[in-house]
Design a protein around this motif. Sequence first.
Motif, PDB file in Angstrom:
ATOM      1  N   ASP A   1      -2.016  10.167  -8.553  1.00 32.83           N
ATOM      2  CA  ASP A   1      -3.193  10.962  -8.884  1.00 32.83           C
ATOM      3  C   ASP A   1      -3.125  12.394  -8.410  1.00 32.83           C
ATOM      4  O   ASP A   1      -3.809  13.250  -8.933  1.00 32.83           O
ATOM      5  CB  ASP A   1      -4.450  10.324  -8.282  1.00 32.83           C
ATOM      6  CG  ASP A   1      -5.039   9.299  -9.216  1.00 32.83           C
ATOM      7  OD1 ASP A   1      -5.628   8.329  -8.737  1.00 32.83           O
ATOM      8  OD2 ASP A   1      -4.902   9.492 -10.447  1.00 32.83           O
ATOM      9  N   PHE A   2      -2.324  12.662  -7.374  1.00 30.94           N
ATOM     10  CA  PHE A   2      -2.396  14.007  -6.811  1.00 30.94           C
ATOM     11  C   PHE A   2      -1.089  14.754  -6.882  1.00 30.94           C
ATOM     12  O   PHE A   2      -1.069  15.962  -7.057  1.00 30.94           O
ATOM     13  CB  PHE A   2      -2.890  13.940  -5.363  1.00 30.94           C
ATOM     14  CG  PHE A   2      -4.240  13.294  -5.285  1.00 30.94           C
ATOM     15  CD1 PHE A   2      -4.379  11.995  -4.852  1.00 30.94           C
ATOM     16  CD2 PHE A   2      -5.363  13.979  -5.715  1.00 30.94           C
ATOM     17  CE1 PHE A   2      -5.619  11.391  -4.830  1.00 30.94           C
ATOM     18  CE2 PHE A   2      -6.605  13.380  -5.696  1.00 30.94           C
ATOM     19  CZ  PHE A   2      -6.736  12.084  -5.251  1.00 30.94           C
ATOM     20  N   ALA A  17      -8.270   0.085  -6.027  1.00 30.44           N
ATOM     21  CA  ALA A  17      -8.496   0.947  -7.183  1.00 30.44           C
ATOM     22  C   ALA A  17      -9.081   0.203  -8.379  1.00 30.44           C
ATOM     23  O   ALA A  17      -9.327   0.810  -9.424  1.00 30.44           O
ATOM     24  CB  ALA A  17      -7.207   1.653  -7.575  1.00 30.44           C
ATOM     25  N   HIS A  18      -9.356  -1.116  -8.229  1.00 27.30           N
ATOM     26  CA  HIS A  18     -10.028  -1.782  -9.346  1.00 27.30           C
ATOM     27  C   HIS A  18     -11.478  -1.292  -9.456  1.00 27.30           C
ATOM     28  O   HIS A  18     -12.167  -1.624 -10.406  1.00 27.30           O
ATOM     29  CB  HIS A  18      -9.969  -3.313  -9.219  1.00 27.30           C
ATOM     30  CG  HIS A  18     -10.702  -3.885  -8.045  1.00 27.30           C
ATOM     31  ND1 HIS A  18     -10.135  -4.780  -7.189  1.00 27.30           N
ATOM     32  CD2 HIS A  18     -11.968  -3.707  -7.579  1.00 27.30           C
ATOM     33  CE1 HIS A  18     -11.003  -5.136  -6.261  1.00 27.30           C
ATOM     34  NE2 HIS A  18     -12.123  -4.494  -6.479  1.00 27.30           N
ATOM     35  N   HIS A  19     -11.924  -0.509  -8.490  1.00 32.97           N
ATOM     36  CA  HIS A  19     -13.239   0.113  -8.620  1.00 32.97           C
ATOM     37  C   HIS A  19     -13.139   1.419  -9.391  1.00 32.97           C
ATOM     38  O   HIS A  19     -14.146   2.073  -9.626  1.00 32.97           O
ATOM     39  CB  HIS A  19     -13.815   0.410  -7.230  1.00 32.97           C
ATOM     40  CG  HIS A  19     -14.032  -0.808  -6.401  1.00 32.97           C
ATOM     41  ND1 HIS A  19     -15.220  -1.503  -6.416  1.00 32.97           N
ATOM     42  CD2 HIS A  19     -13.219  -1.458  -5.533  1.00 32.97           C
ATOM     43  CE1 HIS A  19     -15.116  -2.532  -5.570  1.00 32.97           C
ATOM     44  NE2 HIS A  19     -13.918  -2.532  -5.035  1.00 32.97           N
ATOM     45  N   GLY A  53     -10.742   8.174 -14.268  1.00 27.09           N
ATOM     46  CA  GLY A  53      -9.878   9.289 -14.627  1.00 27.09           C
ATOM     47  C   GLY A  53      -8.620   9.299 -13.780  1.00 27.09           C
ATOM     48  O   GLY A  53      -7.814  10.218 -13.858  1.00 27.09           O
ATOM     49  N   MET A  54      -8.458   8.235 -12.961  1.00 29.13           N
ATOM     50  CA  MET A  54      -7.226   8.185 -12.185  1.00 29.13           C
ATOM     51  C   MET A  54      -6.056   7.891 -13.119  1.00 29.13           C
ATOM     52  O   MET A  54      -6.243   7.520 -14.278  1.00 29.13           O
ATOM     53  CB  MET A  54      -7.327   7.102 -11.111  1.00 29.13           C
ATOM     54  CG  MET A  54      -7.152   5.690 -11.629  1.00 29.13           C
ATOM     55  SD  MET A  54      -7.050   4.529 -10.275  1.00 29.13           S
ATOM     56  CE  MET A  54      -6.913   3.004 -11.170  1.00 29.13           C
ATOM     57  N   ASP A  55      -4.859   8.054 -12.609  1.00 24.21           N
ATOM     58  CA  ASP A  55      -3.656   7.812 -13.384  1.00 24.21           C
ATOM     59  C   ASP A  55      -3.700   6.393 -13.978  1.00 24.21           C
ATOM     60  O   ASP A  55      -3.777   5.416 -13.245  1.00 24.21           O
ATOM     61  CB  ASP A  55      -2.442   7.947 -12.465  1.00 24.21           C
ATOM     62  CG  ASP A  55      -1.141   7.981 -13.225  1.00 24.21           C
ATOM     63  OD1 ASP A  55      -1.019   7.225 -14.220  1.00 24.21           O
ATOM     64  OD2 ASP A  55      -0.259   8.741 -12.840  1.00 24.21           O
ATOM     65  N   PRO A  56      -3.648   6.278 -15.300  1.00 25.64           N
ATOM     66  CA  PRO A  56      -3.755   4.953 -15.929  1.00 25.64           C
ATOM     67  C   PRO A  56      -2.631   4.001 -15.533  1.00 25.64           C
ATOM     68  O   PRO A  56      -2.797   2.792 -15.613  1.00 25.64           O
ATOM     69  CB  PRO A  56      -3.684   5.246 -17.436  1.00 25.64           C
ATOM     70  CG  PRO A  56      -3.858   6.702 -17.575  1.00 25.64           C
ATOM     71  CD  PRO A  56      -3.538   7.351 -16.278  1.00 25.64           C
ATOM     72  N   ARG A  57      -1.519   4.570 -15.055  1.00 21.43           N
ATOM     73  CA  ARG A  57      -0.416   3.703 -14.653  1.00 21.43           C
ATOM     74  C   ARG A  57      -0.764   2.885 -13.417  1.00 21.43           C
ATOM     75  O   ARG A  57      -0.116   1.902 -13.113  1.00 21.43           O
ATOM     76  CB  ARG A  57       0.840   4.523 -14.377  1.00 21.43           C
ATOM     77  CG  ARG A  57       1.416   5.149 -15.632  1.00 21.43           C
ATOM     78  CD  ARG A  57       2.518   6.121 -15.294  1.00 21.43           C
ATOM     79  NE  ARG A  57       1.997   7.299 -14.585  1.00 21.43           N
ATOM     80  CZ  ARG A  57       2.747   8.343 -14.232  1.00 21.43           C
ATOM     81  NH1 ARG A  57       4.034   8.354 -14.522  1.00 21.43           N
ATOM     82  NH2 ARG A  57       2.217   9.368 -13.601  1.00 21.43           N
ATOM     83  N   LEU A  58      -1.819   3.301 -12.695  1.00 20.76           N
ATOM     84  CA  LEU A  58      -2.233   2.527 -11.524  1.00 20.76           C
ATOM     85  C   LEU A  58      -3.035   1.292 -11.916  1.00 20.76           C
ATOM     86  O   LEU A  58      -3.224   0.390 -11.121  1.00 20.76           O
ATOM     87  CB  LEU A  58      -3.089   3.392 -10.584  1.00 20.76           C
ATOM     88  CG  LEU A  58      -2.362   4.479  -9.793  1.00 20.76           C
ATOM     89  CD1 LEU A  58      -3.372   5.332  -9.038  1.00 20.76           C
ATOM     90  CD2 LEU A  58      -1.380   3.857  -8.826  1.00 20.76           C
ATOM     91  N   ALA A  59      -3.506   1.265 -13.174  1.00 22.44           N
ATOM     92  CA  ALA A  59      -4.398   0.177 -13.565  1.00 22.44           C
ATOM     93  C   ALA A  59      -3.710  -1.182 -13.493  1.00 22.44           C
ATOM     94  O   ALA A  59      -4.265  -2.141 -12.976  1.00 22.44           O
ATOM     95  CB  ALA A  59      -4.938   0.428 -14.967  1.00 22.44           C
TER      96      ALA A  59
END
Lengths: 571, 92, 191
Positions: B87-88, A310-312, A317-323
């Motif tokens: 995300d989902f 997901a670093h791409h 707009g993905m969940d910022p908590r994944l960053a």
Amino acid sequence: MNEVASKEAHHEEPGFWHTYLFSTDHKTIAKQYLSLGLFWAIVGGFTVYLIRWQLAYPETKVPGWGFIAPDFYNVLVTMHGTIMVFFVAMPILLGAFGNFLIPLMIGAQDMAFPRLNMLSVWVFALASLILLLSFFVPGGAASAGWTGYPPLSAKVEYTGVNWGLNLWLLAHALEFVSFLMSGINFLTTAMNLRAPGMSFFRLPLIVWMQLTAAVLFMLSVGPLIGGAIMLLMDRIAGTTFYLPEGGGEPLLWQHLFWFFGHPEVYVVLLPALGIVLEIMPVFSRKPIFGYYPIVYSTIAAGILSFVVWAHHQFISGMDPRLAMPFSITTIIISVPFALIVFAMIATLWGGSISFSTAMLFALGTLATFLIGGLTGIFNGSAPVDIYIHDTYFVVSHFHYTLVPVTFFAGFAGLYFWFPKIFGRMMWETLGKVHFWFTFIFFNAAFIPMFFLGTRGMMRRIANPTQYEFLKPFQPINEWITVAVILLLLSQIPFVINFLWSMVRGRVAERNPWQANTLEWSAASPPPHGNFETVPTVYRNPYEYGLPEVAEDWLPQDRPFTPPAGVRQSES
Amino acid sequence: MAVDTGHRPDYFRVWVWLVLLVIVSTSASLVLPKSAALLLIFTVALVKALLVALNYMHLKYEKPLLYALAAAPLLIVVILFFALFPDFVFHR
Amino acid sequence: MNSKVETLIATGIPAGKVGMWWFLASEITVFGGLIASYIVVRLGSPGWSEAGARLNFSLGLVNTFVLLTSSLTMVLAFKAVGEKDPKGLRTYLGFTILLGLTFLTIKAFEYGGEFVRGYTPAAGIFWSFYYGMTGLHALHVFAGVVVNAIVLIAALGEILKPHEHRVELAGLYWHFVDIVWIFLFPLLYLT
């Protein structure tokens, strides 16, 4: 074994069709992959010319082509990416080098499933044909980026491209099937068909790399196959997997694509590192430094590669908590690769280095990939990436990784194994000319690109001069275009050398580089069945510079007992 | 290659179990409240899959290597599955 | 004597079986990815149960039994090889093929019924996934039927003799296809 050998003796000489087109010999199949890959490299190179001309001199006629419409520019950048990754890098690094080297290096007569191997290259040829065809259908070829994000790619009316994109998807699906078949072959062959004495930790490093790459590919491509089917269905069956108006999720594609996309870059990187790791000891006359750490790092990097994707997508707009988690894993994955780079440098250190063309390209791979890898760290950190994503900084970063991987390492491998593959030597002087021009013009083109990126030049725009803030940087774009055109022209010495040497090069002996790995014990080129007798392996592949041995090399399959009282390194 | 005739499960018995489990999970979906039914149904599905894999595909009698070949992709799919949650599942 | 199988078997597992399991590993990720996507998208939005209720539950149930039984007949075919029972092999393989074709026929019938009632792939996100997943699965069933038919023909003509391990490999693939349905059925029909 004897039974199989006698089977070969009764084997009549195959006709033209079986020798060149319907061969099940892994070496011929490797050459078929190589031919297809080199063909697409030329096509891909031509797209580069068109793209760069348009960027430097927008809306002017490209010499030898004509005007480039903005829609067609989108086609160019899309197809350039698709072609280079899936139709140049994969067939050359895995299809050609993997197929050619694995059976030879493990002491086998051929792959475990020769007919499956033939099928795989034919499926790849079909995929190539379909991709080529996609240029000529009404609506033109795919233009939604090599990443094909929906909703743009999901509805015909958004791009105006109809069958072009459908065929693009089909070509990918076939390419995936082809490499899945190759992967099955590589892994089963290496697991089951190793010669006596060839334990896993006596395998040449490139074999470890090819196997890890095969595992990465096999385990990561599945979700994208599903995702691609979903995209195709959205386009032709009216489904709404990725269309919000039908309850679908555009972001789902991004996750499925990059879940594969990230391991994929390591799938092409690892064989390239393997090529460099094979060449360096030979031209330093020194053993590899840190064989075991390199193997463990490769496996660790392989495992980690599944959790960085997901670093791409930091600004998708993905969940910022994944960053944060993905930033962390991305930074961590640089560690095993750094280790491998250090091991390479340590291998060279204190060695008796000869700068053959193969060695120059191997060193060039290391030097340029280093820049690529370091700039990757900027991209992997979410706060920085938010600024540089979708700019030319990223473009330069991935060219600083993919060009070394595909071209520098690819050339290194070709110059190194040409004698084994074709039975003749390439012309060293012309090779060195090729190297220096390539190296200089590549760096001249891509270093300035980092600055363009940090100044905010966006990717995939057809005309930078449309934007006031980019106008002052136009001279840089012109410089890059000139450098790139010179880079493309610099490949002409290679083409001449390659084709000429194939027919008129000096006939090569078995082991012109005095290297240790098993392929150099076979004839140049090896016949069907590869070895006159099945080799027995006595040691690891990197015994160079042993004091107890008269020469500075000791092949894996040569029995050797040191004189009494002298210790021999044991592995 | 001689087929291993040593250990062999009772294939028919496994089949009976599979049929019974289908009946159980189908009934559960009709009778139990939603969340209990879901839990039961997917546990049953897992058990059925294991029955087929271990007995019909003979994984029970194979070397550990093949277990690894079957388990690795499952692990990877599970990672993807959980990564998609924010995300989902959490964001609609 | 199949020399390929007799060659160095460093892992102790025949090459064909290793190769087949690698193939199945990648297939697990294909269906796994699809199923994971389905679950995750479904958990995030309402209305899927209602859509799922429109499926023909009884036909789905029948198909589940059909496929389960075909797994049994497939493994019995494999057992027949070990017991040197060519007639048993041909009978059980034949049944497996028949059951596979039955599955496909019922599925086609289901699709027809759904189309007629207006539940095409364009009818909504549930239907997108339904057709996508069962369609891909059906293609795999079809491929399995073809492979089994080829093995059966080879058995009929006694050409199978040196390659009997292929029954086992075909079986592995067939059981995998069954396992996928074991998950698809509850995911689509029971919830």
